[in-house]
Design a protein around this motif. Structure first.
Motif, PDB file in Angstrom:
ATOM      1  N   UNK A  65       9.990   3.924   6.563  1.00  0.00           N
ATOM      2  CA  UNK A  65       8.867   3.007   6.812  1.00  0.00           C
ATOM      3  C   UNK A  65       8.957   1.721   6.000  1.00  0.00           C
ATOM      4  N   UNK A  66       9.404   1.809   4.757  1.00  0.00           N
ATOM      5  CA  UNK A  66       9.514   0.584   3.949  1.00  0.00           C
ATOM      6  C   UNK A  66      10.573  -0.349   4.536  1.00  0.00           C
ATOM      7  N   UNK A  67      11.672   0.228   5.006  1.00  0.00           N
ATOM      8  CA  UNK A  67      12.721  -0.555   5.653  1.00  0.00           C
ATOM      9  C   UNK A  67      12.175  -1.223   6.924  1.00  0.00           C
TER      10      UNK A  67
ATOM     11  N   UNK B 287       0.832  -1.206   0.000  1.00  0.00           N
ATOM     12  CA  UNK B 287       0.000   0.000   0.000  1.00  0.00           C
ATOM     13  C   UNK B 287       0.872   1.264   0.000  1.00  0.00           C
ATOM     14  N   UNK B 288       1.883   1.293   0.877  1.00  0.00           N
ATOM     15  CA  UNK B 288       2.759   2.471   0.958  1.00  0.00           C
ATOM     16  C   UNK B 288       3.582   2.626  -0.315  1.00  0.00           C
ATOM     17  N   UNK B 289       4.010   1.513  -0.863  1.00  0.00           N
ATOM     18  CA  UNK B 289       4.800   1.526  -2.102  1.00  0.00           C
ATOM     19  C   UNK B 289       3.991   2.184  -3.226  1.00  0.00           C
TER      20      UNK B 289
ATOM     21  N   UNK C 215       8.164   7.058   1.533  1.00  0.00           N
ATOM     22  CA  UNK C 215       8.223   5.994   2.533  1.00  0.00           C
ATOM     23  C   UNK C 215       9.569   5.266   2.549  1.00  0.00           C
ATOM     24  N   UNK C 216      10.355   5.449   1.492  1.00  0.00           N
ATOM     25  CA  UNK C 216      11.740   4.968   1.520  1.00  0.00           C
ATOM     26  C   UNK C 216      12.558   5.941   2.364  1.00  0.00           C
TER      27      UNK C 216
END
Length: 195
Positions: free
Chosen positions: A82-84, A68-70, A77-78
């Motif tokens: 948050x993605x990490x 969803x964030x991607x 988000x990178x």
């Protein structure tokens, strides 16, 4: 250093996303029997602005949140980590869990902020007793950002190692907590509840 301990530990923050998961990863690497939870109504994580957080139900998989964030804003988000964070979370378990929905028995509940501590105490005091065994509820205030979550995980790990070394935790806990506070210049809260 791997430490064998039979203590059953839960680390609890609001959304089971950052602070509790970082500590969960640390403690698991050291060989502790650990689980992590959140106490909030929903899983809330930063969004495109302060007043627009991303909100998910507990039980939504870390994979689905990641996807969803991607799709929403890969760059943002990178950049904010948050993605990490979600990649780390996916390696530990499938989805955020709500503390109030578990019936797992623990010896130690470690919370990451006072309102989470209060929610855990309220839940423990109002649930039907299992066997009246002692549970130590300990709060260490940790700001909800990536850097503080890492520092908090070191502190929680340090405290758990001190508790695991105790011959009689119930009788030694006050001294352990006092020594921990002095060593780390952090004040902590402690209550005893029953399973």
């Amino acid at each position: 250093m791997s430490l064998v301990s039979d203590l059953k530990i839960a680390v609890i923050c609001s959304s089971n996303m950052n602070r509790s998961m970082e500590a969960h990863a640390f403690l698991a690497k050291k060989g502790f029997d650990v689980k992590s939870y959140g106490t909030g109504d929903k899983v809330k994580i930063p969004g495109s602005s302060f007043d627009k957080p991303n909100i998910y139900d507990f039980g939504t998989s870390y994979e689905d949140i990641y996807t969803d964030l991607l799709q929403k804003d890969k760059s943002l988000y990178t950049q904010n980590g948050l993605l990490h964070t979600l990649e780390r979370n996916k390696r530990i378990k499938t989805h955020p869990e709500k503390f109030q929905e578990t019936n797992v028995k623990f010896d130690i509940l470690i919370t990451c902020e006072e309102r989470v501590y209060d929610a855990v105490l309220e839940f423990m005091e109002n649930k039907p007793p299992l066997d009246n065994s002692i549970v130590h509820v300990i709060n260490i205030d940790i700001q909800d950002n990536l850097e503080e979550a890492t520092i908090g995980a070191f502190l929680i790990s340090d405290l758990c190692i001190m508790m695991a070394k105790a011959d009689d935790l119930d009788n030694e806990i006050e001294e352990i907590l006092h020594n921990f506070e002095e060593k780390n210049q952090r004040s902590i809260l402690h209550s005893i509840v029953f399973n």
